[in-house]
Enzyme design. Sequence first.
Site, mmCIF file in Angstrom:
data_model
loop_
_atom_site.group_PDB
_atom_site.id
_atom_site.type_symbol
_atom_site.label_atom_id
_atom_site.label_comp_id
_atom_site.label_asym_id
_atom_site.label_seq_id
_atom_site.Cartn_x
_atom_site.Cartn_y
_atom_site.Cartn_z
ATOM 1 N N GLU A 59 -12.052 2.086 11.222
ATOM 2 C CA GLU A 59 -10.898 1.998 10.328
ATOM 3 C C GLU A 59 -11.238 1.073 9.160
ATOM 4 O O GLU A 59 -11.728 -0.042 9.360
ATOM 5 C CB GLU A 59 -9.653 1.474 11.041
ATOM 6 C CG GLU A 59 -8.495 1.406 10.035
ATOM 7 C CD GLU A 59 -7.149 1.041 10.626
ATOM 8 O OE1 GLU A 59 -7.068 0.742 11.831
ATOM 9 O OE2 GLU A 59 -6.182 1.053 9.841
ATOM 10 N N GLU A 84 -11.648 -5.270 7.463
ATOM 11 C CA GLU A 84 -10.667 -5.775 6.494
ATOM 12 C C GLU A 84 -11.251 -7.042 5.872
ATOM 13 O O GLU A 84 -11.958 -7.795 6.549
ATOM 14 C CB GLU A 84 -9.329 -6.062 7.211
ATOM 15 C CG GLU A 84 -8.246 -6.711 6.383
ATOM 16 C CD GLU A 84 -7.866 -5.938 5.118
ATOM 17 O OE1 GLU A 84 -7.337 -4.822 5.231
ATOM 18 O OE2 GLU A 84 -8.121 -6.455 4.022
ATOM 19 N N ASP A 134 -5.562 0.879 -1.254
ATOM 20 C CA ASP A 134 -4.982 0.429 -2.528
ATOM 21 C C ASP A 134 -5.081 1.573 -3.535
ATOM 22 O O ASP A 134 -6.173 2.105 -3.752
ATOM 23 C CB ASP A 134 -5.753 -0.787 -3.039
ATOM 24 C CG ASP A 134 -5.663 -1.949 -2.066
ATOM 25 O OD1 ASP A 134 -4.540 -2.451 -1.848
ATOM 26 O OD2 ASP A 134 -6.702 -2.340 -1.491
ATOM 27 N N ASP A 170 0.616 7.242 -0.004
ATOM 28 C CA ASP A 170 1.957 7.558 -0.521
ATOM 29 C C ASP A 170 1.896 7.673 -2.053
ATOM 30 O O ASP A 170 2.925 7.636 -2.712
ATOM 31 C CB ASP A 170 2.981 6.495 -0.087
ATOM 32 C CG ASP A 170 2.567 5.093 -0.497
ATOM 33 O OD1 ASP A 170 1.469 4.925 -1.062
ATOM 34 O OD2 ASP A 170 3.354 4.155 -0.243
ATOM 35 N N THR A 205 4.726 3.722 9.967
ATOM 36 C CA THR A 205 4.991 2.289 9.840
ATOM 37 C C THR A 205 6.409 2.102 9.289
ATOM 38 O O THR A 205 6.990 3.035 8.727
ATOM 39 C CB THR A 205 3.998 1.618 8.875
ATOM 40 O OG1 THR A 205 4.159 2.212 7.590
ATOM 41 C CG2 THR A 205 2.580 1.795 9.346
ATOM 42 N N GLU A 208 6.452 2.819 5.701
ATOM 43 C CA GLU A 208 6.376 4.252 5.406
ATOM 44 C C GLU A 208 7.724 4.923 5.666
ATOM 45 O O GLU A 208 8.191 5.760 4.895
ATOM 46 C CB GLU A 208 5.287 4.842 6.306
ATOM 47 C CG GLU A 208 4.986 6.290 6.061
ATOM 48 C CD GLU A 208 3.893 6.778 7.019
ATOM 49 O OE1 GLU A 208 3.340 5.961 7.796
ATOM 50 O OE2 GLU A 208 3.616 7.977 6.996
HETATM 51 C C1 SAM Z 1 -2.630 -1.206 0.728
HETATM 52 S S1 SAM Z 1 -3.400 -2.007 2.065
HETATM 53 C C2 SAM Z 1 -3.052 -0.909 3.435
HETATM 54 C C3 SAM Z 1 -3.211 -1.569 4.767
HETATM 55 C C4 SAM Z 1 -3.022 -0.696 6.004
HETATM 56 N N1 SAM Z 1 -4.069 0.315 6.138
HETATM 57 C C5 SAM Z 1 -1.665 -0.059 6.067
HETATM 58 O O1 SAM Z 1 -1.587 1.171 6.175
HETATM 59 O O2 SAM Z 1 -0.665 -0.786 6.029
HETATM 60 C C6 SAM Z 1 -5.139 -1.735 1.769
HETATM 61 C C7 SAM Z 1 -6.036 -2.751 2.483
HETATM 62 O O3 SAM Z 1 -7.394 -2.384 2.312
HETATM 63 C C8 SAM Z 1 -8.164 -3.565 2.208
HETATM 64 N N2 SAM Z 1 -9.421 -3.200 1.536
HETATM 65 C C9 SAM Z 1 -9.562 -2.652 0.308
HETATM 66 N N3 SAM Z 1 -10.848 -2.436 0.030
HETATM 67 C C10 SAM Z 1 -11.559 -2.858 1.122
HETATM 68 C C11 SAM Z 1 -12.945 -2.902 1.439
HETATM 69 N N4 SAM Z 1 -13.861 -2.458 0.571
HETATM 70 N N5 SAM Z 1 -13.311 -3.403 2.614
HETATM 71 C C12 SAM Z 1 -12.385 -3.856 3.494
HETATM 72 N N6 SAM Z 1 -11.065 -3.830 3.264
HETATM 73 C C13 SAM Z 1 -10.655 -3.337 2.093
HETATM 74 C C14 SAM Z 1 -7.285 -4.516 1.430
HETATM 75 O O4 SAM Z 1 -7.635 -5.867 1.652
HETATM 76 C C15 SAM Z 1 -5.884 -4.167 1.963
HETATM 77 O O5 SAM Z 1 -5.535 -5.001 3.045
#
Ligand code: SAM
Length: 234
Positions: A59, A84, A134, A170, A205, A208
């Site tokens: 993941e 993460e 993101d 989304d 979630t 969501e």
């Molecule tokens: C918008 S959040 C979504 C979190 C979770 N998957 C959810 O559905 O609630 C995106 C996450 O991806 C992490 N992230 C982005 N690029 C990453 C990378 N290259 N390696 C590890 N984590 C990353 C960010 O730190 C952030 O916590």
Amino acid sequence: MTELGRRDHIRSFVLRQGRLSPAQGRNLETGMPLWGLPYRPAFLDLDAVFGRAAPKVLEIGFGMGETTAAIAAARPDTDYLAIEVHAPGVGSLLKRIGEGGLTNIRIVRHDAMEVVRDMIPAESLVGIHIFFPDPWPKKRHHKRRLVQPEFVALLASRLAPGGYLHCATDWEEYAGRMLAVLAAEPLLENTAEGYAPRPDYRPLTKFEQRGLNLGHGVWDVVFRRRAGTGATGR
Ligand SMILES: C[S@@+](CC[C@H](N)C(=O)[O-])C[C@H]1O[C@@H](n2cnc3c(N)ncnc32)[C@H](O)[C@@H]1O
């Protein structure tokens, strides 16, 4: 060398100096030695890491780890390698691991692009989850998105034939882009006609559900690695 290692690509995240709650800090201190893996540019023996031969799912970007913990608890026979960069999120997942008595999650706190490139062996995964990455909505930031042709090609190489790559978002325009990028990867084929229905293993979630109640959409994109594309099938 940066804090998070060698960098020869554009980052998909900005490291915020997020505040750690005392509980998250404690969990990081006590949990990482148990459930964390340091980043090292050397391929892992995933069965050795988890202490058993079981299917492995990766993941990327688990946020606060709510979904990761729910899926791992529901599927004790599968192992989850969760990546993460955000320390409070790692602390939060460690807390959930402790509370749930979960033994099938390992965490790497590092840039997933480097972890996949340097630590995950070819054809070692049955699945990859990228949930709500993101969106980087501004056009000039699109190059920061995780779902890009080069990274998807790398991910596909880490899947065993038949293994799946599941992205959810989304953000409608990103969803369309995900579909196009995955469709253009020769190793992958779509499991659906276009967008997929949400697979049962991905829980809704709170965030969501709130969005859905407001009439916002969520799109799942689920492709699988084509049969016969593995080292043994060539
Ligand atoms: C918008 S959040 C979504 C979190 C979770 N998957 C959810 O559905 O609630 C995106 C996450 O991806 C992490 N992230 C982005 N690029 C990453 C990378 N290259 N390696 C590890 N984590 C990353 C960010 O730190 C952030 O916590």
